[in-house]
Design a protein around this motif. Sequence first.
Motif, PDB file in Angstrom:
ATOM      1  N   PHE A 101      44.940  -4.798 -21.951  1.00 57.23           N
ATOM      2  CA  PHE A 101      46.315  -4.578 -22.404  1.00 57.23           C
ATOM      3  C   PHE A 101      47.203  -5.721 -21.920  1.00 57.23           C
ATOM      4  CE2 PHE A 101      46.649   0.354 -22.957  1.00 57.23           C
ATOM      5  CZ  PHE A 101      45.622   0.327 -23.884  1.00 57.23           C
ATOM      6  N   ASN A 102      48.057  -6.227 -22.793  1.00 58.96           N
ATOM      7  CA  ASN A 102      48.976  -7.303 -22.460  1.00 58.96           C
ATOM      8  C   ASN A 102      49.915  -6.850 -21.342  1.00 58.96           C
ATOM      9  OD1 ASN A 102      50.424  -9.730 -22.620  1.00 58.96           O
ATOM     10  ND2 ASN A 102      51.861  -8.856 -24.082  1.00 58.96           N
ATOM     11  N   GLN A 103      50.053  -7.655 -20.316  1.00 60.87           N
ATOM     12  CA  GLN A 103      50.976  -7.333 -19.218  1.00 60.87           C
ATOM     13  C   GLN A 103      52.312  -8.014 -19.488  1.00 60.87           C
ATOM     14  OE1 GLN A 103      49.431  -8.014 -15.293  1.00 60.87           O
ATOM     15  NE2 GLN A 103      51.454  -7.884 -14.381  1.00 60.87           N
ATOM     16  N   VAL A 104      53.351  -7.204 -19.736  1.00 63.17           N
ATOM     17  CA  VAL A 104      54.676  -7.751 -20.012  1.00 63.17           C
ATOM     18  C   VAL A 104      55.460  -7.870 -18.709  1.00 63.17           C
ATOM     19  CG1 VAL A 104      54.710  -6.880 -22.379  1.00 63.17           C
ATOM     20  CG2 VAL A 104      55.659  -5.473 -20.550  1.00 63.17           C
ATOM     21  N   ARG A 105      56.469  -8.732 -18.710  1.00 65.79           N
ATOM     22  CA  ARG A 105      57.227  -9.014 -17.488  1.00 65.79           C
ATOM     23  C   ARG A 105      58.342  -8.019 -17.188  1.00 65.79           C
ATOM     24  NH1 ARG A 105      56.500 -13.990 -15.152  1.00 65.79           N
ATOM     25  NH2 ARG A 105      55.140 -15.385 -16.298  1.00 65.79           N
ATOM     26  N   SER A 106      58.767  -7.270 -18.193  1.00 67.28           N
ATOM     27  CA  SER A 106      59.853  -6.308 -17.978  1.00 67.28           C
ATOM     28  C   SER A 106      59.605  -5.063 -18.816  1.00 67.28           C
ATOM     29  CB  SER A 106      61.196  -6.919 -18.372  1.00 67.28           C
ATOM     30  OG  SER A 106      61.266  -7.096 -19.765  1.00 67.28           O
ATOM     31  N   LYS A 107      60.287  -3.996 -18.455  1.00 71.99           N
ATOM     32  CA  LYS A 107      60.141  -2.746 -19.210  1.00 71.99           C
ATOM     33  C   LYS A 107      60.576  -2.942 -20.664  1.00 71.99           C
ATOM     34  CE  LYS A 107      61.010   2.135 -18.903  1.00 71.99           C
ATOM     35  NZ  LYS A 107      61.423   3.231 -18.054  1.00 71.99           N
ATOM     36  N   ALA A 108      61.551  -3.815 -20.894  1.00 70.13           N
ATOM     37  CA  ALA A 108      62.005  -4.099 -22.267  1.00 70.13           C
ATOM     38  C   ALA A 108      60.872  -4.670 -23.115  1.00 70.13           C
ATOM     39  CB  ALA A 108      63.186  -5.058 -22.239  1.00 70.13           C
TER      40      ALA A 108
END
Length: 143
Positions: A101-108
């Motif tokens: 799963f892609n790890q995003v930097r923020s909840k947005a």
Amino acid sequence: MKFDKIVSSVAALFLVAAPVMAAEEFVLSIDDSFGGGSITVSGYGRAYEYRWIVFNNGGQLAVCGASYFPDASSAVGIRRMLRRAVVELNGKRILRDISFFNQVRSKAGLEEGESTCRNTGVPTPKSRGGTARIVWPSGGIRF
């Protein structure tokens, strides 16, 4: 440290058509069709949040997901869980290990970002609905 076991489900799974990709992994933008969930650790709080979907990709099932770690200190233990997690469709295992799963930097980023997808090699069922869920491993995690 014990964690609260959360089983997430996408109750009315929509198997939408998407372009066929030759590679095992590909990218898909997150939209309203993605379900979501989180892992909460007792005495610690929310340790992991994610959005995901299972869909028809050229005749086979694909799983896409994006994730966010509210606190990076939980990442090592949660990643061990991700490698042992299983995706099921109608009670049948279609994929093990969702650490891609892609790890995003923020909840947005979970709302407007991109997910990483993996073809499962499992043929798409003739019925266009069902219940998909992530089954998390039981036990404790070490931070």
